[in-house]
Design a protein around this motif. Sequence first.
Motif, short mmCIF file in Angstrom:
data_model
loop_
_atom_site.label_atom_id
_atom_site.label_comp_id
_atom_site.label_asym_id
_atom_site.label_seq_id
_atom_site.Cartn_x
_atom_site.Cartn_y
_atom_site.Cartn_z
N ASP A 128 31.07 93.15 33.98
CA ASP A 128 31.66 94.48 34.06
C ASP A 128 30.78 95.58 33.49
N ILE A 129 29.48 95.36 33.40
CA ILE A 129 28.62 96.39 32.85
C ILE A 129 28.07 97.27 33.97
N THR A 130 27.91 98.54 33.68
CA THR A 130 27.42 99.50 34.67
C THR A 130 26.11 100.10 34.19
N TYR A 131 25.43 100.78 35.11
CA TYR A 131 24.18 101.45 34.74
C TYR A 131 24.43 102.50 33.67
N ASP A 132 25.55 103.18 33.76
CA ASP A 132 25.88 104.18 32.76
C ASP A 132 25.94 103.56 31.37
N LEU A 169 18.82 92.98 36.04
CA LEU A 169 19.29 94.20 36.72
C LEU A 169 20.28 93.88 37.84
N SER A 170 20.19 92.68 38.41
CA SER A 170 21.11 92.33 39.50
C SER A 170 22.54 92.15 39.01
N LYS A 171 22.73 92.06 37.71
CA LYS A 171 24.07 91.90 37.15
C LYS A 171 24.67 93.23 36.71
N VAL A 172 23.97 94.32 36.99
CA VAL A 172 24.44 95.65 36.62
C VAL A 172 24.85 96.39 37.90
N LYS A 173 25.92 97.14 37.82
CA LYS A 173 26.40 97.85 39.01
C LYS A 173 26.54 99.34 38.72
N HIS A 174 26.57 100.10 39.80
CA HIS A 174 26.75 101.55 39.70
C HIS A 174 28.14 101.91 40.17
N LEU A 175 28.85 102.66 39.34
CA LEU A 175 30.17 103.14 39.71
C LEU A 175 30.12 104.66 39.86
N PRO A 176 30.86 105.20 40.82
CA PRO A 176 30.83 106.66 41.03
C PRO A 176 31.51 107.38 39.87
N LYS A 177 30.74 108.12 39.13
CA LYS A 177 31.27 108.93 38.04
C LYS A 177 30.25 110.00 37.72
N GLN A 178 30.64 110.91 36.86
CA GLN A 178 29.74 111.99 36.49
C GLN A 178 28.64 111.45 35.58
N LEU A 179 27.40 111.52 36.05
CA LEU A 179 26.28 111.03 35.27
C LEU A 179 25.46 112.20 34.74
N ARG A 215 23.62 97.02 44.57
CA ARG A 215 24.50 97.27 43.43
C ARG A 215 24.19 98.59 42.72
N ALA A 216 23.05 99.19 43.04
CA ALA A 216 22.71 100.49 42.47
C ALA A 216 23.27 101.64 43.30
N HIS A 217 24.11 101.32 44.28
CA HIS A 217 24.74 102.34 45.13
C HIS A 217 26.26 102.20 45.07
N ASP A 218 26.92 103.32 45.13
CA ASP A 218 28.38 103.32 45.21
C ASP A 218 28.80 102.76 46.56
N PHE A 219 29.62 101.71 46.53
CA PHE A 219 29.96 101.03 47.78
C PHE A 219 30.90 101.84 48.67
N ARG A 220 31.48 102.92 48.13
CA ARG A 220 32.40 103.71 48.94
C ARG A 220 31.68 104.70 49.86
N GLY A 253 24.43 94.08 51.41
CA GLY A 253 25.28 95.26 51.51
C GLY A 253 26.56 95.01 52.29
N ILE A 254 26.43 94.30 53.39
CA ILE A 254 27.61 94.01 54.21
C ILE A 254 28.57 93.10 53.45
N MET A 255 28.02 92.08 52.77
CA MET A 255 28.88 91.19 51.99
C MET A 255 29.54 91.94 50.83
N ARG A 256 28.82 92.89 50.24
CA ARG A 256 29.40 93.68 49.15
C ARG A 256 30.55 94.53 49.68
N MET A 257 30.36 95.14 50.83
CA MET A 257 31.42 95.97 51.40
C MET A 257 32.63 95.13 51.79
N GLN A 258 32.38 93.95 52.32
CA GLN A 258 33.49 93.06 52.66
C GLN A 258 34.24 92.64 51.39
#
Length: 343
Positions: A128-132, A169-179, A215-220, A253-258
């Motif tokens: 559950d860790i993010t780049y932020d 780094l592959s275990k870190v994700k980016h979530l959309p928020k104010q950076l 994972r460094a991109h917001d999936f939405r 990317g496709i598997m992440r979106m699914q």
Amino acid sequence: GAGYSIMMLHIVKNEQQRTRPLLKRVMDRTIALLKNERDIDATNAEKFDRLEALLLHYLGVLVRDTELRDATAHYYNEILLVTLKRIEHPEWTEFNAALQLFGALIPKIVGQTLAKDFDAAAGNEHNDITYDEIIRKMPTACEYILNYFASKQDLNSDTRTTVLFLGFLSKVKHLPKQLGTHECSFLQRIRELMWQLLAHRCESVRKLAALCFVRAHDFRLELPQALIGICNILGNVKNENLFLGLVATLAEGIMRMQHESMHVNVEAYNVCMQQLRAALANLQLTHKYEPYTISKLLDILHLVGFDAQVRIVQELLRAPAVGDTAIGFDVWQQSADKFLCKS
């Protein structure tokens, strides 16, 4: 050294004061000693473990202990930094100790737990860790990783260390928020680095770079746009390694979106997948690729639900102009059979 480290662990764990002054003293002193670089004494190198190797093992014992996790978390940035600096050390005992400490530290940093679903797609582990978070908690260690790659004239060298860093780094994700400005700059540098590593000659590096890039991109919003952009340029890529890296990125990317589809608007998800299918259906390959490379593209087309009637699939199903003993021909045959079985 093992006996001393276990003894030290039990002494530190059993101190009565809740503020753990003894642990603080041990951590401060150990990290301070590791920060002081010493010359290698070749005369004693074969007789004794270096002090630094013993200290790294001591830190590893403390980091692994679950009861001390909250108390040692304060030192993760400094521990990771001294570990990264020794991950390529020429002296084996020190390199080995750093490698073991790195392996013990990363699961603690990313909050990784034992996965219950062993068939889960890569990159969807329980963390559950993010780049932020890592930028705020471990700024110097993160900067060291980026500077390590920036200082390399040839990214194809030192593959072992590259795999280790990308594994983290592959275990870190980016979530959309104010950076903040610094966080945005770091994230952009990560994306640029991963794009360069997609052309790496080593497949394991390409796959990890693809996973990190996704994972460094917001999936939405960001990820769908990035995947469509890759589809639009894929046919003109001459470098076969880069082509494979981009295909791996599409797969991840496709598997992440699914995987994340339950968290996005169904209509938006369907629109994105339609755009991806349209871009792939219109794909025009301007260069010839090896059978193995074609097989990976066929796997992508199968993943998005294409059948053997689609033009691009028909082109790829034609037997490559090589003998059936060519490298990768058997893999291409397996990928082709997936479509032939459906038709």
